[in-house]
Design an enzyme around this catalytic site. Sequence first.
Site, PDB file in Angstrom:
ATOM      1  N   SER A  29       8.439  -8.793   5.288  1.00  0.00           N
ATOM      2  CA  SER A  29       9.251  -8.999   6.488  1.00  0.00           C
ATOM      3  C   SER A  29       8.947 -10.374   7.101  1.00  0.00           C
ATOM      4  CB  SER A  29       8.998  -7.873   7.486  1.00  0.00           C
ATOM      5  OG  SER A  29       7.621  -7.737   7.708  1.00  0.00           O
ATOM      6  N   GLU A  79       0.817  -1.210   0.000  1.00  0.00           N
ATOM      7  CA  GLU A  79       0.000   0.000   0.000  1.00  0.00           C
ATOM      8  C   GLU A  79       0.859   1.271   0.000  1.00  0.00           C
ATOM      9  OE1 GLU A  79       0.533  -2.252   2.278  1.00  0.00           O
ATOM     10  OE2 GLU A  79      -0.129  -1.684   4.276  1.00  0.00           O
ATOM     11  N   CYS A  87      16.436  -6.521  -0.037  1.00  0.00           N
ATOM     12  CA  CYS A  87      16.622  -7.736   0.766  1.00  0.00           C
ATOM     13  C   CYS A  87      17.927  -8.413   0.412  1.00  0.00           C
ATOM     14  CB  CYS A  87      15.458  -8.691   0.567  1.00  0.00           C
ATOM     15  SG  CYS A  87      15.445  -9.378  -1.076  1.00  0.00           S
TER      16      CYS A  87
HETATM   17  P1  NAD Z   1       5.944  -5.843   5.144  1.00  0.00           P
HETATM   18  O1  NAD Z   1       6.088  -7.183   5.750  1.00  0.00           O
HETATM   19  O2  NAD Z   1       5.631  -4.691   6.035  1.00  0.00           O
HETATM   20  O3  NAD Z   1       4.789  -5.853   4.028  1.00  0.00           O
HETATM   21  C1  NAD Z   1       4.740  -6.856   3.029  1.00  0.00           C
HETATM   22  C2  NAD Z   1       3.281  -7.090   2.648  1.00  0.00           C
HETATM   23  O4  NAD Z   1       2.576  -7.577   3.792  1.00  0.00           O
HETATM   24  C3  NAD Z   1       2.571  -5.822   2.194  1.00  0.00           C
HETATM   25  O5  NAD Z   1       1.773  -6.127   1.081  1.00  0.00           O
HETATM   26  C4  NAD Z   1       1.732  -5.444   3.409  1.00  0.00           C
HETATM   27  O6  NAD Z   1       0.527  -4.805   3.066  1.00  0.00           O
HETATM   28  C5  NAD Z   1       1.445  -6.769   4.068  1.00  0.00           C
HETATM   29  N1  NAD Z   1       1.305  -6.656   5.537  1.00  0.00           N
HETATM   30  C6  NAD Z   1       1.914  -5.749   6.341  1.00  0.00           C
HETATM   31  N2  NAD Z   1       1.550  -5.955   7.622  1.00  0.00           N
HETATM   32  C7  NAD Z   1       0.715  -7.018   7.628  1.00  0.00           C
HETATM   33  C8  NAD Z   1       0.015  -7.726   8.662  1.00  0.00           C
HETATM   34  N3  NAD Z   1       0.124  -7.374   9.928  1.00  0.00           N
HETATM   35  N4  NAD Z   1      -0.736  -8.769   8.298  1.00  0.00           N
HETATM   36  C9  NAD Z   1      -0.850  -9.143   7.024  1.00  0.00           C
HETATM   37  N5  NAD Z   1      -0.219  -8.508   5.999  1.00  0.00           N
HETATM   38  C10 NAD Z   1       0.561  -7.467   6.301  1.00  0.00           C
HETATM   39  O7  NAD Z   1       7.296  -5.562   4.316  1.00  0.00           O
HETATM   40  P2  NAD Z   1       7.739  -4.223   3.606  1.00  0.00           P
HETATM   41  O8  NAD Z   1       8.161  -3.246   4.638  1.00  0.00           O
HETATM   42  O9  NAD Z   1       6.755  -3.801   2.578  1.00  0.00           O
HETATM   43  O10 NAD Z   1       9.018  -4.746   2.803  1.00  0.00           O
HETATM   44  C11 NAD Z   1      10.289  -4.841   3.358  1.00  0.00           C
HETATM   45  C12 NAD Z   1      10.585  -6.235   3.864  1.00  0.00           C
HETATM   46  O11 NAD Z   1      10.483  -7.186   2.805  1.00  0.00           O
HETATM   47  C13 NAD Z   1      11.996  -6.395   4.393  1.00  0.00           C
HETATM   48  O12 NAD Z   1      11.965  -7.196   5.545  1.00  0.00           O
HETATM   49  C14 NAD Z   1      12.718  -7.090   3.267  1.00  0.00           C
HETATM   50  O13 NAD Z   1      13.866  -7.818   3.651  1.00  0.00           O
HETATM   51  C15 NAD Z   1      11.657  -7.995   2.777  1.00  0.00           C
HETATM   52  N6  NAD Z   1      11.933  -8.450   1.429  1.00  0.00           N
HETATM   53  C16 NAD Z   1      12.281  -9.756   1.274  1.00  0.00           C
HETATM   54  C17 NAD Z   1      12.593 -10.230   0.006  1.00  0.00           C
HETATM   55  C18 NAD Z   1      12.975 -11.669  -0.190  1.00  0.00           C
HETATM   56  O14 NAD Z   1      12.889 -12.128  -1.310  1.00  0.00           O
HETATM   57  N7  NAD Z   1      13.372 -12.397   0.828  1.00  0.00           N
HETATM   58  C19 NAD Z   1      12.510  -9.375  -1.090  1.00  0.00           C
HETATM   59  C20 NAD Z   1      12.134  -8.056  -0.882  1.00  0.00           C
HETATM   60  C21 NAD Z   1      11.832  -7.612   0.385  1.00  0.00           C
END
Ligand code: NAD
Length: 498
Positions: free
Chosen positions: A226, A176, A281
Amino acid sequence: MREVRHFIGGEAVAGTSGNSGEIFNPNTGEVQATVPLATAEEVNAAVAAAKEALPDWASTNPQRRARVLFNFKGLLEQNMAQLAELLSSEHGKVIADAAGDIQRGIDVVEFACGIPHLQKGEYTEGAGPGIDVYSMRQPLGVGAGITPFNFPAMIPMWMFAVATACGNTFVLKPSEKDPSVPQRLAELFMEAGAPAGVLNVVNGDKTAVDAILDHPDIKAVSFVGSSDIAQYVYSRGTANGKRIQAMGGAKNHGIIMPDANMEQAVQDIVGAAYGSAGERCMALPVAVTVGKATGDEFTERMVEAARALKVGITTDPDAHYGPVVSAAHKERVENYIQMGVDEGADLILDGRGHTLQGYENGFFIGPSLFDNVTPDMRSYNDEIFGPVLQVVRAESLEEAAALPSQHQYGNGTAIFTSNGRAAREFAARVNVGMVGVNVPIPVPMSYHTFGGWKRSAFGDTNQHGPEGVRFWTKVKTITQRWPKGNVGDQAFIIPTMQ
Ligand code: NAD
């Protein structure tokens, strides 16, 4: 103010929940648009559209599906400049980096054009008298993708390009924080020839995610974000009988050996640690130096290299990196810098309080460098996800290699050395999913496969490459019997008992 839409059944539709999120301009800190946060009913509408489109799409011949992907690739290339500008304006990465985000997505689309070749099954002629055995890889049905803010083009394409090429239809729930590019991707996918409903985009937060995880018509969910959320998605999705792959956070280590080409290593690591403001990441936020002389030389050179970086607005062609995504994220990163100081690490370059003239409210953080970080520190164990490099000193390769192996995350790691035997041993032994040898960001090519270990990934199938095809298909194995004479003339004998 601009309002982002959902994209359901081939049409952009306004949100009806009354709830919305704010999309910032990270350069100025101002709100530039709003995004509707979907209710479960809106998610249901997207799933219904995907379900309606499924029978025709799943039975479209694989080559025709691949042609849509091929057209899509062309449209992405034609629209690269506008997409990069849009992506950069919401995310905060500089334009060249945004173009890289799109290009890595195009790479996966290109891979997906060849999926008919990987979706072929196996065949055994004459497994018994008049008996042949063959297998087919069929699509799962309606799939869903839930993506993070940091690669708003590449990561959605990791998922929907492979899923749809395999014959699934798809519901994407992008971050979002920067949802405009995913929305545009869906429009371009239709322009490329995908029928309405094959790719739907629904914006939202936890409510939308939970509706996806609980929906009986969604057969598989791919998640990237995350680790705590990844674990939650994995647990709830699998409890509901879905196939889940959930990629999580990271803390990647670069090992610098005494025989490394130091100039090259510093140049590589400065980009890997600070590029995209550390919001990758596969960034390299930990440097493990082996031996005192290596550590002293590395930190001395790195502090100079980091000081020379230009932090600028997203459209500044000379900027090495831009602002982070939000004020909240800026605060989080700066709190981690303070934590490192409080834990006793040596902060030799402090990026806090970085402002740009004319953009005083932008979410900028200068490069920070810590020396003498130790494995017991929380700032070392947690993912900071900002422009912060932590140097840990080790005495031997064995001691250095134990650090990424024992860390809770296991996404990527790299070794810088001129000793092939040491590199080979490290690559074979380290308890991490993706390894670079003199390569700072070892993101595999699209025809290989992406995925970490430990808390960096839940589930056992990686993104894209042949593993991606396995994730988005299920195998059916057929044993058929057409004996000489009439079927049914002879009792059936299990072939292995002949
Ligand atoms: P995030 O976990 O906050 O959000 C990811 C998704 O989850 C979003 O679509 C969000 O709307 C949803 N979300 C957030 N809170 C939620 C909840 N409580 N319940 C259900 N859904 C929820 O991550 P971010 O801040 O958007 O992205 C950064 C993170 O992603 C970092 O930890 C990074 O390392 C990781 N990442 C990992 C990879 C990989 O391939 N391992 C790649 C890119 C990013």
